[in-house]
Scaffold this motif. Structure first.
Motif, PDB file in Angstrom:
ATOM      1  N   SER A 113      15.608 -54.174 -23.272  1.00 57.71           N
ATOM      2  CA  SER A 113      15.163 -52.871 -23.698  1.00 57.71           C
ATOM      3  C   SER A 113      15.290 -52.490 -25.110  1.00 57.71           C
ATOM      4  O   SER A 113      14.417 -51.426 -25.803  1.00 57.71           O
ATOM      5  CB  SER A 113      16.357 -51.854 -22.955  1.00 57.71           C
ATOM      6  OG  SER A 113      16.078 -52.170 -21.648  1.00 57.71           O
ATOM      7  N   HIS A 114      16.119 -53.308 -25.799  1.00 62.38           N
ATOM      8  CA  HIS A 114      15.994 -53.056 -27.266  1.00 62.38           C
ATOM      9  C   HIS A 114      14.794 -53.302 -27.603  1.00 62.38           C
ATOM     10  O   HIS A 114      14.213 -52.452 -28.687  1.00 62.38           O
ATOM     11  CB  HIS A 114      17.119 -54.143 -27.833  1.00 62.38           C
ATOM     12  CG  HIS A 114      17.462 -53.765 -29.097  1.00 62.38           C
ATOM     13  ND1 HIS A 114      16.725 -54.356 -30.316  1.00 62.38           N
ATOM     14  CD2 HIS A 114      18.225 -53.057 -29.981  1.00 62.38           C
ATOM     15  CE1 HIS A 114      16.966 -53.888 -31.474  1.00 62.38           C
ATOM     16  NE2 HIS A 114      18.269 -53.166 -31.239  1.00 62.38           N
ATOM     17  N   ILE A 115      13.977 -54.593 -27.654  1.00 58.51           N
ATOM     18  CA  ILE A 115      12.754 -55.014 -27.964  1.00 58.51           C
ATOM     19  C   ILE A 115      11.810 -53.726 -27.802  1.00 58.51           C
ATOM     20  O   ILE A 115      11.031 -53.278 -28.618  1.00 58.51           O
ATOM     21  CB  ILE A 115      12.355 -56.191 -27.496  1.00 58.51           C
ATOM     22  CG1 ILE A 115      13.279 -57.338 -28.443  1.00 58.51           C
ATOM     23  CG2 ILE A 115      10.859 -56.388 -28.000  1.00 58.51           C
ATOM     24  CD1 ILE A 115      13.217 -57.368 -29.858  1.00 58.51           C
ATOM     25  N   LYS A 116      11.678 -53.432 -26.393  1.00 59.36           N
ATOM     26  CA  LYS A 116      10.582 -52.588 -26.050  1.00 59.36           C
ATOM     27  C   LYS A 116      10.880 -51.145 -26.368  1.00 59.36           C
ATOM     28  O   LYS A 116       9.759 -50.440 -26.970  1.00 59.36           O
ATOM     29  CB  LYS A 116      10.815 -52.619 -24.362  1.00 59.36           C
ATOM     30  CG  LYS A 116      10.327 -53.708 -23.554  1.00 59.36           C
ATOM     31  CD  LYS A 116      10.262 -53.456 -22.376  1.00 59.36           C
ATOM     32  CE  LYS A 116       9.410 -54.769 -21.634  1.00 59.36           C
ATOM     33  NZ  LYS A 116       9.574 -54.618 -20.102  1.00 59.36           N
ATOM     34  N   LEU A 117      11.997 -50.431 -26.578  1.00 57.65           N
ATOM     35  CA  LEU A 117      12.323 -49.263 -26.832  1.00 57.65           C
ATOM     36  C   LEU A 117      12.199 -49.039 -28.588  1.00 57.65           C
ATOM     37  O   LEU A 117      11.908 -48.219 -28.896  1.00 57.65           O
ATOM     38  CB  LEU A 117      13.671 -48.586 -26.546  1.00 57.65           C
ATOM     39  CG  LEU A 117      13.806 -48.551 -25.174  1.00 57.65           C
ATOM     40  CD1 LEU A 117      15.241 -48.002 -24.810  1.00 57.65           C
ATOM     41  CD2 LEU A 117      12.794 -47.490 -24.603  1.00 57.65           C
ATOM     42  N   LYS A 118      12.424 -50.098 -29.202  1.00 65.21           N
ATOM     43  CA  LYS A 118      12.283 -50.234 -30.602  1.00 65.21           C
ATOM     44  C   LYS A 118      10.715 -50.076 -30.932  1.00 65.21           C
ATOM     45  O   LYS A 118      10.257 -49.487 -31.886  1.00 65.21           O
ATOM     46  CB  LYS A 118      12.697 -51.333 -31.500  1.00 65.21           C
ATOM     47  CG  LYS A 118      12.614 -51.499 -32.720  1.00 65.21           C
ATOM     48  CD  LYS A 118      13.641 -52.800 -33.379  1.00 65.21           C
ATOM     49  CE  LYS A 118      13.514 -52.712 -34.861  1.00 65.21           C
ATOM     50  NZ  LYS A 118      14.143 -53.969 -35.671  1.00 65.21           N
ATOM     51  N   SER A 119      10.150 -50.996 -30.304  1.00 68.28           N
ATOM     52  CA  SER A 119       8.762 -50.812 -30.419  1.00 68.28           C
ATOM     53  C   SER A 119       7.927 -49.448 -30.233  1.00 68.28           C
ATOM     54  O   SER A 119       7.201 -49.072 -31.027  1.00 68.28           O
ATOM     55  CB  SER A 119       8.024 -51.793 -29.543  1.00 68.28           C
ATOM     56  OG  SER A 119       6.609 -51.984 -29.504  1.00 68.28           O
ATOM     57  N   GLU A 120       8.445 -48.947 -28.960  1.00 66.73           N
ATOM     58  CA  GLU A 120       7.889 -47.757 -28.798  1.00 66.73           C
ATOM     59  C   GLU A 120       8.227 -46.736 -29.736  1.00 66.73           C
ATOM     60  O   GLU A 120       7.404 -45.701 -30.220  1.00 66.73           O
ATOM     61  CB  GLU A 120       8.488 -47.138 -27.265  1.00 66.73           C
ATOM     62  CG  GLU A 120       7.949 -48.021 -26.104  1.00 66.73           C
ATOM     63  CD  GLU A 120       8.669 -47.345 -24.855  1.00 66.73           C
ATOM     64  OE1 GLU A 120       9.228 -46.354 -24.825  1.00 66.73           O
ATOM     65  OE2 GLU A 120       8.473 -48.119 -23.949  1.00 66.73           O
ATOM     66  N   ALA A 121       9.709 -46.876 -30.176  1.00 67.58           N
ATOM     67  CA  ALA A 121       9.879 -45.552 -31.141  1.00 67.58           C
ATOM     68  C   ALA A 121       8.922 -45.931 -32.667  1.00 67.58           C
ATOM     69  O   ALA A 121       8.686 -45.063 -33.386  1.00 67.58           O
ATOM     70  CB  ALA A 121      11.428 -46.067 -31.630  1.00 67.58           C
TER      71      ALA A 121
END
Length: 232
Positions: free
Chosen positions: A209-217
């Motif tokens: 989730s850290h990688i995915k949500l950071k990318s989305e942000a």
């Protein structure tokens, strides 16, 4: 298999392996990575990536239409020609509702859904021993109904909130539990971090989730900068 949704880290951690065992019984060819990916998808809607802290933080909110009659002018409003249940929300004089988008907490959304269900149960005369609130959580007609002005629930968006509502709403009662909601807000990031640690342990970094949500942000920031550049 419908994964159980837990509102506290303690519950989630204590049931992790029991649920994993049931997952393998349901999906014989699945792996623990598949299980972890499903868990990450379940909890990620209630999180966001903080650039300042470089970590995941709780963001349990819902964007919803707040519909009302145009008795007076407001900024940033639009006409709302149809309800989610397909009916045309008009006044006795044939005037359409107008709406503005609002962001409310999941606790507020849960209370709104609970109010709808209780009104239905009161009207239909459903007896507590026969039906509970949980029986109506995903009833499209009830969830999308409106009497006059108020929040206009999008049924498709509502589907994403169903696991949380099943875990949070009381079987009986008129109000949601604030203390339980606070526990969830405190725990959801811990749950996500636990899942991410498990994914990292099996080298599935791209699914965290850290990688995915950071990318989305980052993507949202880039789009915002591009929009400002075009406008200027």
């Amino acid at each position: 298999m419908e994964l159980p949704f837990y509102l506290t880290f303690k519950e989630f951690e204590s049931h992790y392996y029991d649920t994993l065992e049931k997952w393998f019984e349901e999906y014989h060819n699945a792996s623990e990575i598949d299980y972890l990916k499903a868990l990450a998808d379940l909890y990620s809607p209630y999180l966001y990536y903080s650039f300042a802290d470089d970590k995941l933080m709780a963001d349990a909110s819902m964007e919803i239409k707040d519909c009302f009659f145009p008795y007076h002018e407001k900024i940033g409003i639009s006409f709302c020609p149809t309800c989610e249940n397909g009916k045309n929300p008009k006044t006795a004089k044939g005037m359409n509702h107008i709406f503005e988008w609002k962001t409310i907490t999941m606790m507020e959304y849960a209370q709104h859904v609970l109010d709808k269900i209780n009104r239905h149960m009161l009207k239909s005369g459903s007896k507590p021993e026969n039906k509970t609130v949980l029986d109506y959580i995903n009833d499209r007609e009830i969830i999308t109904s409106r009497e006059g002005a108020g929040y206009c629930v999008n049924y498709s968006r509502h589907q994403a909130a169903v696991p949380f509502l099943k875990a949070y709403l009381p079987c009986y009662g008129q109000t949601v539990n604030i203390a339980v909601y606070r526990d969830f807000i405190f725990s959801v990031a811990q749950i996500a971090e636990y899942i991410d640690r498990k994914l990292k342990a099996v080298k599935a970094f791209e699914h965290t989730s850290h990688i995915k949500l950071k990318s989305e942000a980052k993507f949202k920031v880039q789009m915002s900068h591009q929009f400002l550049t075009i406008c200027n």
